[in-house]
Design an enzyme around this catalytic site. Structure first.
Site, short mmCIF file in Angstrom:
data_model
loop_
_atom_site.label_atom_id
_atom_site.label_comp_id
_atom_site.label_asym_id
_atom_site.label_seq_id
_atom_site.Cartn_x
_atom_site.Cartn_y
_atom_site.Cartn_z
N GLU A 1 33.76 56.00 46.58
CA GLU A 1 34.73 54.98 47.02
C GLU A 1 35.79 54.71 45.97
O GLU A 1 36.22 53.57 45.79
CB GLU A 1 34.01 53.66 47.36
CG GLU A 1 33.54 53.56 48.76
CD GLU A 1 34.46 54.25 49.72
OE1 GLU A 1 35.68 54.04 49.62
OE2 GLU A 1 33.97 55.02 50.54
C1 LIG Z 1 26.61 60.93 47.11
C2 LIG Z 1 28.07 60.93 47.40
C3 LIG Z 1 28.52 60.42 48.60
C4 LIG Z 1 29.87 60.45 48.91
N1 LIG Z 1 30.31 60.04 50.15
C5 LIG Z 1 31.59 60.29 50.53
C6 LIG Z 1 32.01 60.09 51.88
O1 LIG Z 1 31.26 59.59 52.72
N2 LIG Z 1 33.28 60.46 52.22
C7 LIG Z 1 34.14 61.01 51.32
O2 LIG Z 1 35.25 61.35 51.71
N3 LIG Z 1 33.78 61.21 50.03
C8 LIG Z 1 32.52 60.86 49.61
N4 LIG Z 1 32.15 61.08 48.31
C9 LIG Z 1 33.11 61.59 47.37
C10 LIG Z 1 33.51 60.56 46.31
O3 LIG Z 1 34.28 59.55 46.89
C11 LIG Z 1 34.20 61.33 45.19
O4 LIG Z 1 33.20 62.05 44.51
C12 LIG Z 1 34.95 60.41 44.24
O5 LIG Z 1 36.04 59.84 44.90
C13 LIG Z 1 35.45 61.16 43.01
O6 LIG Z 1 36.05 62.38 43.33
P1 LIG Z 1 35.59 63.72 42.58
O7 LIG Z 1 34.11 63.79 42.68
O8 LIG Z 1 36.35 64.87 43.11
O9 LIG Z 1 35.96 63.48 41.08
P2 LIG Z 1 37.40 63.76 40.40
O10 LIG Z 1 38.46 63.17 41.25
O11 LIG Z 1 37.50 65.20 40.06
O12 LIG Z 1 37.27 62.89 39.08
C14 LIG Z 1 36.59 63.36 37.90
C15 LIG Z 1 36.75 62.33 36.80
O13 LIG Z 1 38.15 62.20 36.50
C16 LIG Z 1 38.54 60.85 36.62
N5 LIG Z 1 39.90 60.79 37.17
C17 LIG Z 1 40.42 61.47 38.21
N6 LIG Z 1 41.68 61.10 38.45
C18 LIG Z 1 41.96 60.15 37.55
C19 LIG Z 1 43.10 59.35 37.28
N7 LIG Z 1 44.20 59.42 38.03
N8 LIG Z 1 43.05 58.48 36.26
C20 LIG Z 1 41.93 58.36 35.50
N9 LIG Z 1 40.83 59.07 35.72
C21 LIG Z 1 40.84 59.96 36.72
C22 LIG Z 1 37.55 60.20 37.57
O14 LIG Z 1 37.46 58.80 37.38
C23 LIG Z 1 36.27 60.94 37.20
O15 LIG Z 1 35.66 60.31 36.10
C24 LIG Z 1 30.79 60.99 47.96
C25 LIG Z 1 30.33 61.47 46.74
C26 LIG Z 1 28.99 61.47 46.45
C27 LIG Z 1 28.54 62.06 45.16
#
Ligand SMILES: Cc1cc2nc3c(=O)[nH]c(=O)nc-3n(C[C@H](O)[C@H](O)[C@H](O)COP(=O)(O)OP(=O)(O)OC[C@H]3O[C@@H](n4cnc5c(N)ncnc54)[C@H](O)[C@@H]3O)c2cc1C
Length: 598
Positions: A443
């Site tokens: 989220e």
């Molecule tokens: C168990 C689980 C359930 C989930 N359920 C859903 C769901 O129902 N629907 C859905 O659509 N998604 C879902 N997600 C996805 C979740 O919302 C994303 O994992 C999350 O938004 C982060 O995206 P990412 O994993 O690609 O990390 P990334 O975006 O690659 O981020 C990696 C790191 O970089 C940091 N970062 C990235 N951009 C910035 C920035 N601009 N400034 C500072 N820091 C930054 C982040 O904070 C993080 O620490 C789920 C994930 C999990 C693990």
């Protein structure tokens, strides 16, 4: 085996003694008839359902997890999950705060939030199935056409169908502007969607007859980036105009994630293979429409962590009372036993009080926020509605990030109370720690929440919404001026309130020279703001407790409240001083570090 008792007394305290919700309800025609007895009766039944039906499935769900049949693409949830969901539907729980126009019971959202806290204490993984459905319901309710609303909302309200939110793709998480899923317009006005989504919670399961996916995708001529994203509703099974289910749609689960916690919830890789959907809201305005769901979900994630903090606290307290180990530093306390209970040790008390202070502070904030949403939606006065909306926008990232960060600390502290036994599965504590961890990530990670707070909710309007909250603090301070009993709470709170303006202005000024200053300060800033808000509610709760005691109440509940408030202000709130120092350290110590990462 862990246990769980719904915290009904504390909920009643927050609702009626701290927030005085009945006064607010009287101002809203749709809720004017709601009385305290009705709320109490609903919460008591909800508490029974959570503790007796959902809670016993928590450890089973963790151990069994979900399984995917690769031939049929069907997902089986852990034993008991489906039957519990049927009971949930039969009890009318999904409809609690939904719109009566679509079969809902129209009860205030704040009642639903209390229910969700209890469900999350009982079993976060199970609760995510109905939880995401609420978000889908709200997005369609706000942005759907009449036809979409009539087709989907009654079934989402009754719980016959569940919902999902499909945003994330393998290369695109935080930065949704990168998403690639395509939506091709068809001659009949529908769209065919093709692409891959990952991490979709409750994306596929066996508990209901249909799943309603809200999917972000791009139209063929869409501008690049986040301005070119549209929102679609894509059902697992096609729905006929009369509501009957048709053929299977081209959206299916291609794999399940193996993860650290919430094993009972299916985290699905979803394949869209020409799946048919309809547009929700305007083309290329999908992100704005999806934000309705995301904001609801962000508060929902706060409720998940609140639930985990409460249940971890209850179990750690019971264990600490029972476990004997060493003697008190001030001499033997229980001579009839070979050692004293670990509750005699100051640090054990600190760990327990930390969890209690975070649970009860979080409850006050989350329920206050639910009342603001109520006001935003139902208050007859335009100005009241708009002011409430501004406060909800300000507090949402705090509910999401501060409560979830605190829950990580609290569940870990509660596990520590168990010593080595906390690390062992049968006590259930390590599951709470594992389950709590995801809440800081999904989220919008907590970093993203802090950027949202500092960048969009504070600096972009020169702190106007924050100043409005500051006015509440100032009013409380003025009301209690000269009351020495309140000074230990209000002196530090008022000081932080005053420091906040200067602190915010300084960061804003530095950000004008270097945008990285916002990113460097934001996480610390959110924690300071979180304590400002918690500090207000802890002072309010102490005020109510003192008033009750002054009127002669000997209820230990009020004494406990006061002692916890003292602990909070003495041991947790002061971290704001360090956080302001670290936030002020600026961007250069982070960004002029290329040699470190070379
Ligand atoms: C168990 C689980 C359930 C989930 N359920 C859903 C769901 O129902 N629907 C859905 O659509 N998604 C879902 N997600 C996805 C979740 O919302 C994303 O994992 C999350 O938004 C982060 O995206 P990412 O994993 O690609 O990390 P990334 O975006 O690659 O981020 C990696 C790191 O970089 C940091 N970062 C990235 N951009 C910035 C920035 N601009 N400034 C500072 N820091 C930054 C982040 O904070 C993080 O620490 C789920 C994930 C999990 C693990």
């Amino acid at each position: 085996m862990p246990s769980y008792t719904p915290p009904l007394r504390d909920m009643q305290f927050v609702l009626h003694e701290v927030l005085n919700v009945s006064d607010d309800f009287k101002q809203m025609p749709s809720h004017a008839e709601i009385d305290a007895d009705t709320i109490a009766a609903v919460l008591e039944e909800g508490g029974k359902f959570a503790s007796q039906v959902i809670f016993p499935l928590n450890q089973i769900g963790d151990q069994q997890g979900c399984t995917l049949n690769r031939d049929t693409h069907e997902v089986k949830t852990p034993d008991g999950f489906k039957a519990a969901f049927e009971q949930y539907v039969q009890g009318g729980w999904p409809a609690l705060s939904a719109d009566p126009a679509y079969g809902g019971q129209g009860l205030p959202l704040v009642v639903n939030q209390c229910l969700y806290e209890m469900l999350n204490s009982a079993n976060q993984a199970w609760t995510m199935y109905p939880g995401l459905t609420h978000g889908a319901y709200e997005a369609l309710h706000a942005h759907g056409t009449e036809a979409q609303k009539n087709l989907y909302l009654p079934k989402l309200t009754s719980g016959e169908w569940t919902g999902t939110m499909c945003l994330t793709e393998p290369h695109c998480g935080t930065d949704l502007g990168l998403l690639r899923t395509k939506a091709e317009p068809q001659a009949d006005g529908t769209y065919r969607l093709t692409g891959n989504k990952i991490f979709i919670s409750a994306g596929e399961h066996d508990m209901v007859s249909n799943i309603v996916h809200l999917v972000l995708a791009r139209l063929p001529d869409a501008p690049s980036g986040s301005k070119g994203i549209s929102l679609f509703v894509v059902p697992k099974f096609h729905v006929q105009p009369d509501g009957r289910l048709g053929e299977r749609n081209g959206i299916y689960c291609g794999g399940l994630e193996h993860k650290m916690g919430i094993h009972g919830n299916a985290t699905c890789q979803m394949v869209l293979d020409g799946a048919v959907g309809t547009l929700v809201g305007q083309p290329n305005k999908g992100l704005a429409a999806m934000f309705v769901m995301m904001n609801a979900a962000r508060i929902g994630v706060g409720m998940q962590s609140l639930g985990l903090t409460e249940v971890a606290y209850q179990n750690a307290l019971a264990y600490a009372k029972d476990r004997i180990q060493s003697r008190s530093l001030t001499g033997v306390k229980n001579p009839s036993q070979a050692a004293d209970s670990i509750l005699v040790h100051p640090d054990v008390r600190k760990m327990l009080l930390t969890a209690k202070a975070y649970a009860e502070g979080g409850r006050a904030l989350a329920l206050y926020c639910a009342m603001l949403i109520e006001r935003e939606l139902h208050h007859p006065d335009d100005v009241e509605r708009s002011e409430a909306a501004d406060q909800v926008a300000l507090l949402t990232p705090i509910v999401k990030a501060f409560i979830t960060d605190n829950a990580w600390t609290a569940t870990s502290s509660c596990m520590q109370v168990f010593g080595g036994h906390g690390f062992i599965r049968e006590w259930g504590m390590e599951q709470y720690v594992r389950d709590a961890r995801i809440n800081m990530i999904y989220e919008g990670t907590n970093t993203i929440q802090s950027l949202d707070l500092l960048g969009r909710k504070v600096l972009s309007n020169q702190g106007a919404a924050l100043k409005k909250f500051g006015a509440k603090i100032a009013a409380l301070v003025a009301q209690e001026q000269g009351n020495e009993e309140m000074a230990e709470f209000l002196t530090p709170l008022a000081k932080l309130g005053q420091q906040m303006t200067q602190f915010t202005t300084e960061i804003g000024y530095k950000a004008m020279q270097d945008a990285d200053e916002v990113g460097a300060a934001a996480v610390d800033y959110l924690r300071v703001a979180g304590h400002l808000v918690f500090g207000y509610f802890w002072a309010r709760m102490a005020q109510v407790a003192l008033q009750q005691m002054a009127q002669g109440s000997r209820d230990p509940f009020y004494q406990a409240k006061l002692q916890t408030a003292r602990f909070y202000f003495a041991k947790l709130f002061p971290e704001t001083a360090t956080l302001m120092i670290t936030a002020r350290a600026g961007a250069s110590v982070l960004m002029e570090t290329d040699a470190v990462f070379a």
